[in-house]
Design a protein around this motif. Structure first.
Motif, PDB file in Angstrom:
ATOM      1  N   UNK A 185       0.832  -1.189   0.000  1.00 13.50           N
ATOM      2  CA  UNK A 185       0.000   0.000   0.000  1.00 13.50           C
ATOM      3  C   UNK A 185       0.876   1.251   0.000  1.00 13.50           C
ATOM      4  N   UNK A 186       0.274   2.378  -0.353  1.00 14.50           N
ATOM      5  CA  UNK A 186       1.001   3.646  -0.390  1.00 14.50           C
ATOM      6  C   UNK A 186       0.187   4.747   0.277  1.00 14.50           C
ATOM      7  N   UNK A 187       0.893   5.795   0.650  1.00 13.72           N
ATOM      8  CA  UNK A 187       0.295   6.989   1.246  1.00 13.72           C
ATOM      9  C   UNK A 187       0.525   8.150   0.288  1.00 13.72           C
ATOM     10  N   UNK A 188      -0.545   8.839  -0.107  1.00 15.32           N
ATOM     11  CA  UNK A 188      -0.443  10.024  -0.945  1.00 15.32           C
ATOM     12  C   UNK A 188      -0.439  11.265  -0.065  1.00 15.32           C
ATOM     13  N   UNK A 189       0.393  12.251  -0.406  1.00 16.80           N
ATOM     14  CA  UNK A 189       0.457  13.478   0.386  1.00 16.80           C
ATOM     15  C   UNK A 189       0.699  14.678  -0.525  1.00 16.80           C
ATOM     16  N   UNK A 190       0.175  15.835  -0.109  1.00 16.21           N
ATOM     17  CA  UNK A 190       0.225  17.037  -0.940  1.00 16.21           C
ATOM     18  C   UNK A 190       0.526  18.258  -0.080  1.00 16.21           C
ATOM     19  N   UNK A 191       1.320  19.182  -0.653  1.00 17.47           N
ATOM     20  CA  UNK A 191       1.598  20.452   0.008  1.00 17.47           C
ATOM     21  C   UNK A 191       2.027  21.462  -1.043  1.00 17.47           C
ATOM     22  N   UNK A 192       1.913  22.751  -0.688  1.00 13.01           N
ATOM     23  CA  UNK A 192       2.478  23.814  -1.513  1.00 13.01           C
ATOM     24  C   UNK A 192       3.916  24.065  -1.067  1.00 13.01           C
ATOM     25  N   UNK A 204      10.000  15.345   4.339  1.00 17.20           N
ATOM     26  CA  UNK A 204      11.254  14.595   4.440  1.00 17.20           C
ATOM     27  C   UNK A 204      11.181  13.579   5.572  1.00 17.20           C
ATOM     28  N   UNK A 205      10.537  13.947   6.673  1.00 19.03           N
ATOM     29  CA  UNK A 205      10.395  13.032   7.804  1.00 19.03           C
ATOM     30  C   UNK A 205       9.489  11.854   7.447  1.00 19.03           C
ATOM     31  N   UNK A 206       8.410  12.135   6.724  1.00 21.41           N
ATOM     32  CA  UNK A 206       7.544  11.045   6.259  1.00 21.41           C
ATOM     33  C   UNK A 206       8.318  10.112   5.331  1.00 21.41           C
ATOM     34  N   UNK A 207       9.099  10.707   4.440  1.00 21.86           N
ATOM     35  CA  UNK A 207       9.866   9.915   3.485  1.00 21.86           C
ATOM     36  C   UNK A 207      10.861   9.016   4.210  1.00 21.86           C
ATOM     37  N   UNK A 208      11.517   9.558   5.214  1.00 20.91           N
ATOM     38  CA  UNK A 208      12.486   8.762   5.967  1.00 20.91           C
ATOM     39  C   UNK A 208      11.802   7.620   6.708  1.00 20.91           C
ATOM     40  N   UNK A 209      10.609   7.893   7.247  1.00 17.66           N
ATOM     41  CA  UNK A 209       9.903   6.884   8.040  1.00 17.66           C
ATOM     42  C   UNK A 209       9.240   5.815   7.178  1.00 17.66           C
ATOM     43  N   UNK A 210       8.725   6.201   6.021  1.00 17.02           N
ATOM     44  CA  UNK A 210       7.914   5.287   5.221  1.00 17.02           C
ATOM     45  C   UNK A 210       8.576   4.854   3.922  1.00 17.02           C
ATOM     46  N   UNK A 212       9.626   4.429   0.148  1.00 15.41           N
ATOM     47  CA  UNK A 212       8.893   4.628  -1.104  1.00 15.41           C
ATOM     48  C   UNK A 212       7.408   4.353  -0.975  1.00 15.41           C
ATOM     49  N   UNK A 213       6.948   4.024   0.241  1.00 17.54           N
ATOM     50  CA  UNK A 213       5.498   3.905   0.480  1.00 17.54           C
ATOM     51  C   UNK A 213       4.850   5.272   0.613  1.00 17.54           C
ATOM     52  N   UNK A 214       5.674   6.299   0.792  1.00 19.86           N
ATOM     53  CA  UNK A 214       5.185   7.681   0.889  1.00 19.86           C
ATOM     54  C   UNK A 214       5.400   8.379  -0.445  1.00 19.86           C
ATOM     55  N   UNK A 215       4.314   8.865  -1.034  1.00 20.93           N
ATOM     56  CA  UNK A 215       4.376   9.576  -2.310  1.00 20.93           C
ATOM     57  C   UNK A 215       3.955  11.022  -2.066  1.00 20.93           C
TER      58      UNK A 215
END
Length: 272
Positions: A185-192, A204-210, A212-215
């Motif tokens: 499974x994956x997690x989608x995330x969005x920001x400006x 960056x913290x999400x990426x480190x924790x998750x 390539x499951x974090x997109x």
């Protein structure tokens, strides 16, 4: 979908208001549509006409929307003074964890129970959820509920005092990561890009924790709608609300593409 004014009261007459009690806590949940369930968790200051518009887009994409009322006045347009008062109140509410990394907001336990109920009622492969701003990380914590398959984090703003902090307990984060890996499974995330509440350090913290499951998707500030209510101009101050206030609903706009990608993500995980 019928076009509605975003600066006027939305009666939400096309939703069914339901008082739902879970874990001995009762909340109003606005439900509409058919198909697999998607929980639309409102941003500050609540279920505004902008949030309701997004919920209707989800419904029109083929889903049953469950939109819980967590704060604010349901259907009310965004007012500067009211918005500020709500923001101050929920920052000290026991249901939420606005400050300090490494902990999950207690309300996420209720939201996990709501996901379980929605899956029982709607069936299908599982449930999706999107959190926005103050509720942005809640969809990740909800992945502790087995029926949750499609989490979307839109401009997750908590914790407010730590740009690189994550609003989830370490053991819960580890359990979520293990589940993402096991079930592919994956997690989608969005920001400006220039968002002052959801900065690059958080993604960056999400990426480190998750891994390539974090997109994570980062939109340029130039893609944000500039015609916004005073609350967002004076309090939020930067592009922030990807699929609501700062969305430009025109063909080719990056924010509309983000919205469409989110809807396609729900379809892929829940309906295909």
């Amino acid at each position: 979908m019928q076009t509605r004014p975003l600066d006027a009261y939305d009666p939400l007459e096309d939703f069914t208001p339901r008082k739902i009690t879970l874990n001995d806590i009762t909340k109003m949940v606005h439900v509409s549509g058919s198909g697999p369930a998607v929980i639309v968790i409102p941003e500050i200051p609540g279920i505004s006409p902008h949030v309701a518009r997004f919920a209707r887009w989800v419904r029109e994409a083929g889903f049953t929307v469950y939109m819980p009322s967590l704060y604010g006045r349901d259907g009310e347009p965004i007012d500067l003074d009211v918005g500020q008062a709500i923001f101050k109140r929920i920052c000290v509410s026991a249901e939420f964890r606005a400050f300090g990394a490494g902990g999950s907001s207690p309300v996420t336990r209720w939201l996990r129970a709501l996901a379980n109920l929605a899956h029982d009622e709607c069936g299908g492969r599982g449930v999706g959820a999107i959190g926005m701003c103050f509720s942005g990380n809640f969809a990740l914590s909800m992945m502790l509920e087995p029926s949750m398959l499609a989490p979307v984090l839109s401009q997750p703003a908590l914790p407010l005092d730590d740009a690189g902090g994550l609003e989830i307990a370490p053991d819960e984060l580890n359990a979520v990561k293990a589940r993402l890996d096991k079930e592919d499974l994956t997690v989608m995330a969005y920001r400006f890009e220039g968002d002052r509440f959801c900065k690059a350090q958080r993604f960056a913290a999400y990426q480190e924790a998750l891994g390539d499951r974090f997109i994570g998707r980062v939109l340029p500030d130039s893609a944000a709608n500039k015609d916004v209510p005073a609350f967002f101009e004076k309090v939020v101050q930067t592009p922030h609300n990807v699929v609501t206030v700062h969305l430009i609903d025109k063909e080719g706009e990056p924010t509309r593409k983000a919205r469409d990608e989110i809807l396609a993500f729900f379809v892929q995980r829940l309906a295909s």
